[in-house]
Design a protein around this motif. Structure first.
Motif, short mmCIF file in Angstrom:
data_model
loop_
_atom_site.label_atom_id
_atom_site.label_comp_id
_atom_site.label_asym_id
_atom_site.label_seq_id
_atom_site.Cartn_x
_atom_site.Cartn_y
_atom_site.Cartn_z
N SER A 1 -70.29 -6.85 -14.83
CA SER A 1 -70.95 -8.01 -14.19
C SER A 1 -71.64 -7.36 -12.98
N LEU A 2 -70.85 -6.47 -12.30
CA LEU A 2 -71.51 -5.98 -10.94
C LEU A 2 -72.39 -4.92 -11.12
N GLY A 3 -72.33 -4.28 -12.47
CA GLY A 3 -73.61 -3.21 -12.75
C GLY A 3 -72.78 -1.79 -12.48
N PHE A 4 -71.66 -1.95 -12.15
CA PHE A 4 -70.90 -0.65 -12.00
C PHE A 4 -69.82 -0.07 -13.05
N ASP A 5 -70.18 -0.41 -14.34
CA ASP A 5 -69.53 0.07 -15.27
C ASP A 5 -70.00 1.44 -15.40
N TYR A 6 -69.34 2.26 -16.27
CA TYR A 6 -69.44 3.93 -16.31
C TYR A 6 -71.09 4.02 -16.98
N GLU A 7 -71.49 3.10 -17.74
CA GLU A 7 -72.88 3.41 -18.47
C GLU A 7 -74.09 3.27 -17.08
N ASN A 8 -73.83 2.50 -16.02
CA ASN A 8 -74.79 2.24 -15.39
C ASN A 8 -74.33 3.44 -14.06
N VAL A 9 -73.13 3.53 -13.93
CA VAL A 9 -72.76 4.59 -12.92
C VAL A 9 -73.25 6.01 -13.36
N ARG A 10 -73.17 6.45 -14.58
CA ARG A 10 -73.56 7.75 -14.84
C ARG A 10 -74.98 7.91 -14.78
N GLN A 11 -75.72 6.92 -14.75
CA GLN A 11 -77.44 6.68 -14.60
C GLN A 11 -77.48 7.31 -13.29
N ILE A 12 -76.86 6.90 -12.25
CA ILE A 12 -76.88 7.12 -10.95
C ILE A 12 -76.25 8.69 -10.57
N LYS A 13 -74.91 9.19 -11.17
CA LYS A 13 -74.69 10.36 -11.22
C LYS A 13 -74.11 10.81 -12.42
N PRO A 14 -74.92 11.75 -12.97
CA PRO A 14 -74.56 12.13 -14.46
C PRO A 14 -73.40 12.66 -14.61
N ASP A 15 -72.87 13.46 -13.70
CA ASP A 15 -71.59 14.30 -13.77
C ASP A 15 -70.24 13.61 -13.19
N ILE A 16 -70.36 12.13 -13.02
CA ILE A 16 -69.44 11.51 -12.48
C ILE A 16 -68.16 11.39 -13.38
N ILE A 17 -67.15 11.48 -12.86
CA ILE A 17 -65.71 11.22 -13.36
C ILE A 17 -65.31 9.89 -13.07
N TYR A 18 -65.23 9.05 -14.20
CA TYR A 18 -65.00 7.55 -14.03
C TYR A 18 -63.65 7.23 -14.56
N ILE A 19 -62.75 6.80 -13.87
CA ILE A 19 -61.58 6.26 -14.58
C ILE A 19 -61.53 4.90 -14.35
N SER A 20 -61.08 4.12 -15.81
CA SER A 20 -60.95 2.86 -15.85
C SER A 20 -59.66 2.36 -16.32
N SER A 21 -58.75 1.40 -15.54
CA SER A 21 -57.64 1.38 -15.98
C SER A 21 -57.28 -0.25 -16.16
N GLN A 22 -57.26 -0.50 -17.39
CA GLN A 22 -56.63 -2.07 -17.59
C GLN A 22 -55.53 -2.21 -18.23
N GLY A 23 -54.84 -3.34 -18.20
CA GLY A 23 -53.41 -3.65 -18.60
C GLY A 23 -53.35 -3.14 -20.14
N PHE A 24 -54.43 -3.44 -21.05
CA PHE A 24 -54.30 -3.08 -22.31
C PHE A 24 -55.24 -2.15 -22.87
N GLY A 25 -56.11 -1.58 -21.83
CA GLY A 25 -57.20 -0.76 -22.12
C GLY A 25 -58.34 -1.61 -22.88
N ARG A 26 -59.30 -0.65 -23.34
CA ARG A 26 -60.49 -1.19 -23.88
C ARG A 26 -60.54 -1.31 -25.22
N GLY A 27 -61.17 -2.41 -25.80
CA GLY A 27 -61.21 -2.64 -27.33
C GLY A 27 -59.85 -3.07 -27.60
N GLY A 28 -60.20 -4.32 -28.86
CA GLY A 28 -59.01 -4.91 -29.30
C GLY A 28 -58.86 -6.23 -28.67
N PRO A 29 -58.10 -6.99 -29.29
CA PRO A 29 -57.88 -8.29 -28.71
C PRO A 29 -57.57 -8.65 -27.34
#
Length: 401
Positions: A103-131
């Motif tokens: 929603s902020l526009g700073f997810d990985y797909e948007n951020v790597r358009q800014i910096k292609p070699d960025i290392i992006y770590i995303s940590s949620q309680g249950f990870g991505r995908g799934g219910p």
């Protein structure tokens, strides 16, 4: 002084709570320039756990050794400033609930358009995908979901008791550091960045892997055993002489048992065949624990610890904060250090818990006040004039301390 291991690495942290803030603290103490993105309209929730947003114990521990950039991400100008910082960064970290960074526009797909070699770590309680991917999560809940909380109790407890320590959060922050260091090495060799998806509940589950294995092999559902161990006896925390004094003791082998018996004076009951070997001691563990505690209650925990350790038996007193602060080992290794925070004042904090033979790490810096480094970052990195900075402050784009 030798160069810090991560000197020259820049981290943009959107962290809140514990996982990414603690991850950023570790990188900062290793020499990285860690910039915490925050604003008065979107506080790290740990800043809200008290009357003064700049004097919260948990925040001041997990956010040491980083800089605070106060910026309103609800504005286009604020977002543009952060995009410019990302262009100069090596790592981006976030642990918001699923969908927030998009929603902020700073997810990985948007951020790597800014910096292609960025290392992006995303940590949620249950990870991505799934219910459960968008579920709100926090440490104690993750301990429950992973199975850890079910084991973290005594058999007689009416429900899984657990502890106040958000263990999954703090273990996940360390796993995040491992993953990012590996990604930095990969980028060094290939020139390519990387997206890292880390589920906090999976980190918690990894702490009890042997119980999953036991079930998959034997269909055995583990039960809470408190301080006991299925392979060792005595193995418990025993009441000692004095008011609410305790000492943990662990005896695994028959050789250790013989040394334990000798250390406590070889009372008559130690010769009983019921305690002759590990299997027998486990079979009669209730009686054994009562006899061991009868001995420990005649001695203070420090005496028990030193007596048994002299015999090569693992034993340690159950310390409170005041005991730990005055512990001679803690003092000798400088495990606690004093940091002078501009609002909280001088307080004791855990030191960096390792020493490197060829590197002297810089001392931990106090956690930043909200927006403490906004103007500094605007001048040094964004090359903005004093007039530009003042205008954006007046427009409520920038927050300063």
């Amino acid at each position: 002084m030798s160069k810090a291991p991560l000197e020259g690495i820049r981290v943009i942290s959107f962290g809140t709570g514990a996982v990414i803030p603690d991850f950023g603290k570790i990188l900062g103490e290793l020499g990285a320039d860690v910039i915490k993105i925050e604003s008065r309209d979107n506080l790290d929730f740990v800043r809200t756990l008290g009357p003064d947003i700049n004097n919260i114990h948990g925040f001041n521990e997990s956010n040491r050794s980083k800089r605070s950039f106060g910026v309103n991400l609800k504005t286009d100008k604020g977002k543009e400033l952060v995009r410019k910082l990302i262009k100069m960064a090596d790592i981006v970290g976030e642990n918001f609930r699923g969908g927030v960074m998009e929603s902020l526009g700073f997810d990985y797909e948007n951020v790597r358009q800014i910096k292609p070699d960025i290392i992006y770590i995303s940590s949620q309680g249950f990870g991505r995908g799934g219910p459960y991917s968008d579920y709100q999560a926090y440490g104690p809940m993750l301990a429950a979901a992973s199975g850890l909380l079910y084991l973290w109790a005594h058999p007689e407890d009416p429900y899984p008791v657990g502890a106040n320590v958000p263990l999954p959060d703090h273990m996940a922050s360390k796993q995040a550091v491992f993953a990012v260091l590996a990604a930095l090495d990969y980028r060094r060799r290939t020139g390519k960045g990387q997206f890292i998806d880390m589920s906090q509940v999976e980190v918690a589950a990894s702490l009890i892997g042997e119980y999953y294995l036991d079930y998959s092999l034997n269909k055995r559902v583990p039960k809470a055993v408190g301080n006991r161990n299925p392979y060792a006896a005595p193995h418990n925390c025993y009441r000692c002489k004095g008011d609410d004094q305790w000492c943990a003791i662990s005896v695994f082998t028959n050789d250790e048992w013989q040394r334990f018996c000798h250390a406590i004076g070889n009372p008559k009951w130690t010769e009983d065949p019921k305690f002759a070997d590990t299997v027998s001691r486990l079979r009669n563990v209730d009686e054994l624990d009562k006899l061991v505690e009868k001995w420990t209650m005649e001695h203070d925990p420090t005496e028990i610890m030193t007596t048994l350790q002299a015999a090569g038996i693992a034993a340690g007193m159950a310390q409170r904060a005041a005991d730990t602060i005055n512990d001679p080992q803690v003092k000798q290794t400088k495990a606690l250090i004093e940091i002078d925070h501009p609002v909280a004042g001088k307080r004791l904090y855990p030191n960096i818990p390792f020493r490197m033979s060829n590197t002297t790490l810089s001392p931990s810096r106090p956690a930043p006040l909200l927006g403490q480094h906004t103007e500094e970052i605007c001048r040094q990195l964004l090359r903005m004039s004093a007039k530009e900075i003042q205008r954006l402050k007046e427009e409520k784009v920038l927050d300063t301390a």
